[in-house]
Design a protein around this motif. Structure first.
Motif, mmCIF file in Angstrom:
data_model
loop_
_atom_site.group_PDB
_atom_site.id
_atom_site.type_symbol
_atom_site.label_atom_id
_atom_site.label_comp_id
_atom_site.label_asym_id
_atom_site.label_seq_id
_atom_site.Cartn_x
_atom_site.Cartn_y
_atom_site.Cartn_z
ATOM 1 N N ALA A 48 0.717 -1.049 -0.145
ATOM 2 C CA ALA A 48 0.013 0.254 0.037
ATOM 3 C C ALA A 48 1.082 1.257 -0.074
ATOM 4 N N TYR A 49 1.813 1.227 0.970
ATOM 5 C CA TYR A 49 2.782 2.257 0.747
ATOM 6 C C TYR A 49 3.403 2.443 -0.490
ATOM 7 N N ALA A 50 4.155 1.256 -1.009
ATOM 8 C CA ALA A 50 4.794 1.494 -2.232
ATOM 9 C C ALA A 50 3.981 1.892 -3.478
ATOM 10 N N GLY A 51 2.646 1.589 -3.513
ATOM 11 C CA GLY A 51 1.613 1.893 -4.371
ATOM 12 C C GLY A 51 1.728 3.641 -4.492
ATOM 13 N N GLU A 52 1.503 4.090 -3.304
ATOM 14 C CA GLU A 52 1.425 5.559 -3.112
ATOM 15 C C GLU A 52 2.733 6.287 -3.628
ATOM 16 N N ILE A 53 4.106 5.653 -3.436
ATOM 17 C CA ILE A 53 5.336 6.152 -3.698
ATOM 18 C C ILE A 53 5.449 6.176 -5.205
ATOM 19 N N ILE A 54 5.086 4.922 -5.957
ATOM 20 C CA ILE A 54 5.082 4.740 -7.188
ATOM 21 C C ILE A 54 4.010 5.695 -8.090
ATOM 22 N N ARG A 55 3.043 5.632 -7.319
ATOM 23 C CA ARG A 55 2.033 6.635 -8.080
ATOM 24 C C ARG A 55 2.566 8.024 -8.204
ATOM 25 N N SER A 56 3.271 8.419 -7.113
ATOM 26 C CA SER A 56 3.673 9.911 -7.291
ATOM 27 C C SER A 56 4.739 9.937 -8.233
ATOM 28 N N GLY A 57 5.495 9.029 -8.317
ATOM 29 C CA GLY A 57 6.570 9.069 -9.131
ATOM 30 C C GLY A 57 6.059 9.110 -10.731
ATOM 31 N N ILE A 58 5.006 8.246 -10.887
ATOM 32 C CA ILE A 58 4.535 8.334 -12.446
ATOM 33 C C ILE A 58 3.775 9.603 -12.687
ATOM 34 N N SER A 92 21.733 1.990 -3.430
ATOM 35 C CA SER A 92 22.837 3.040 -3.808
ATOM 36 C C SER A 92 23.499 2.444 -5.017
ATOM 37 N N TRP A 93 23.819 1.430 -4.954
ATOM 38 C CA TRP A 93 24.653 0.729 -6.093
ATOM 39 C C TRP A 93 23.752 0.467 -7.358
ATOM 40 N N LEU A 94 22.319 0.339 -7.068
ATOM 41 C CA LEU A 94 21.387 -0.012 -8.008
ATOM 42 C C LEU A 94 21.123 1.290 -8.792
ATOM 43 N N GLU A 95 21.118 2.514 -7.958
ATOM 44 C CA GLU A 95 20.841 3.698 -8.369
ATOM 45 C C GLU A 95 21.807 4.679 -9.279
ATOM 46 N N VAL A 96 22.781 4.156 -8.990
ATOM 47 C CA VAL A 96 24.123 4.440 -9.730
ATOM 48 C C VAL A 96 24.129 3.678 -10.854
ATOM 49 N N ARG A 97 23.872 2.463 -10.875
ATOM 50 C CA ARG A 97 23.559 1.714 -12.382
ATOM 51 C C ARG A 97 22.629 2.261 -13.392
ATOM 52 N N MET A 98 21.552 2.462 -12.634
ATOM 53 C CA MET A 98 20.621 3.074 -13.476
ATOM 54 C C MET A 98 20.845 4.614 -13.972
ATOM 55 N N LEU A 149 7.482 3.856 -16.788
ATOM 56 C CA LEU A 149 8.209 3.236 -15.622
ATOM 57 C C LEU A 149 9.558 3.071 -15.087
ATOM 58 N N PRO A 150 10.333 3.169 -16.389
ATOM 59 C CA PRO A 150 11.930 3.193 -15.901
ATOM 60 C C PRO A 150 12.303 4.733 -15.326
ATOM 61 N N GLN A 151 11.513 5.717 -15.603
ATOM 62 C CA GLN A 151 11.962 7.230 -15.280
ATOM 63 C C GLN A 151 11.384 7.215 -13.786
ATOM 64 N N ALA A 152 10.221 6.396 -13.702
ATOM 65 C CA ALA A 152 9.299 6.793 -12.199
ATOM 66 C C ALA A 152 10.205 5.897 -11.171
ATOM 67 N N ILE A 153 10.817 4.819 -11.429
ATOM 68 C CA ILE A 153 11.306 3.926 -10.633
ATOM 69 C C ILE A 153 12.773 4.690 -10.074
ATOM 70 N N ARG A 154 13.279 5.364 -11.186
ATOM 71 C CA ARG A 154 14.580 5.932 -10.744
ATOM 72 C C ARG A 154 14.153 7.054 -9.745
ATOM 73 N N ARG A 155 13.038 7.898 -10.012
ATOM 74 C CA ARG A 155 12.823 8.809 -9.042
ATOM 75 C C ARG A 155 12.628 8.350 -7.709
ATOM 76 N N VAL A 156 11.908 7.252 -7.809
ATOM 77 C CA VAL A 156 11.318 6.791 -6.458
ATOM 78 C C VAL A 156 12.161 5.804 -5.671
ATOM 79 N N LEU A 157 13.167 5.518 -6.238
ATOM 80 C CA LEU A 157 14.024 4.384 -5.536
ATOM 81 C C LEU A 157 14.505 4.695 -4.200
ATOM 82 N N PRO A 158 14.805 6.016 -3.985
ATOM 83 C CA PRO A 158 15.162 6.280 -2.518
ATOM 84 C C PRO A 158 14.076 6.092 -1.440
ATOM 85 N N PRO A 159 12.986 6.510 -1.654
ATOM 86 C CA PRO A 159 11.699 6.362 -0.842
ATOM 87 C C PRO A 159 11.491 4.724 -0.875
ATOM 88 N N LEU A 160 11.538 4.096 -1.958
ATOM 89 C CA LEU A 160 11.372 2.554 -1.707
ATOM 90 C C LEU A 160 12.271 1.975 -0.964
#
Length: 265
Positions: free
Chosen positions: A146-156, A253-259, A183-194
């Motif tokens: 439920a929390y992840a859904g709101e985070i991803i929705r805000s990113g989209i 953090s490593w995944l964020e750098v790779r993205m 989704l690739p752009q949204a996930i990159r943005r919301v990776l820290p809160p996720l």
């Protein structure tokens, strides 16, 4: 251009950190000598790694840590899947889908996880024959989803509308636009809160001990009941949770750098 910090610039911070560690250690050991509590740290190793007649084996704390990691890993994958589904349903043009997603999110976020865990295990469990481990994973996945859904929705929702228009102009349909552009752009943005939510998932997993799932917390409780090593065990359990959460943050953090690197290519 951002300059990399030199050794001279970071040396004061390193020294300050070392002084803080030394002060914390002095405070801890000073309190240890004056508290009157008989500290028995030498007994802890057997609960981490023990030697038997057949060789070395993991102690109960390490077994509990393995269960915690397994529960958290499975729940993390499921919660991300649920979160993406809930976000897409909330953003869809279907009134029914948006209402279901909103109702699920509001209900889960406004009720305690422990109550949800008890409801799934003690109410739905006997009816649907749900094992306690499955009940634990289900409760954790639904709660964090439920929390992840709101985070991803805000990113989209934060993606510029020109990205949608560009995708449609290339002949992409809605699913292709989500998959390859949004989704690739949204996930990159919301990776820290996720990542923060994933850390919360690891800590929230300690509640599954309430239904006798043999995670790290329950193993610690069992050892304390047998040995009365209250502070030693709880400090060790806290350190083990810290190792898991910091490792998870480092991996994110490593995944964020790779993205970032893949998007720049």
């Amino acid at each position: 251009m951002i300059r990399k910090p030199s050794l001279r610039s970071v040396l004061p911070d390193v020294l300050l950190f070392a002084l803080l560690l030394a002060a914390a250690a002095a405070f801890f050991f000073g309190g240890e000598n004056t508290s009157g509590y008989p500290w028995q740290w030498y007994r802890i190793s057997r609960y981490l790694l023990d030697r038997s007649e057949t060789g070395w084996r993991w102690g109960p704390l390490m077994q509990g840590m393995g269960m915690t990691i397994a529960l958290s890993g499975i729940s993390l994958v499921l919660s991300c899947t649920i979160g993406i589904t809930a976000a897409l349903m909330r953003l869809s043009h279907s009134v029914v889908a948006a209402a279901i997603s909103r109702g699920y999110t509001e209900f889960i976020r406004n009720t305690p996880l422990l109550v949800q865990l008890f409801f799934i295990y003690f109410v739905l469990g006997p009816i649907l024959d749900i094992p306690k481990t499955t009940a634990a994973v289900t409760a954790l996945s639904l709660f964090e989803g439920a929390y992840a859904g709101e985070i991803i929705r805000s990113g989209i929702a934060g993606i510029d509308k020109t990205q949608w228009e560009s995708a449609y102009s290339l002949g992409m349909n809605l699913s292709q636009t989500y998959r390859w552009v949004i989704l690739p752009q949204a996930i990159r943005r919301v990776l820290p809160p996720l990542t923060s939510q994933a850390v919360s998932l690891v800590k929230d997993s300690s509640l599954v001990s309430a239904i006798a799932v043999a995670d790290l917390t329950l193993q610690g409780q069992i050892i304390i009941a047998d040995t009365f090593l209250t502070f030693e065990i709880w400090f060790t359990v806290a350190a083990m949770y810290l190792i898991v959460t910091t490792s998870l943050s480092a991996a994110a953090s490593w995944l964020e750098v790779r993205m970032d690197r893949s998007l720049r290519r």
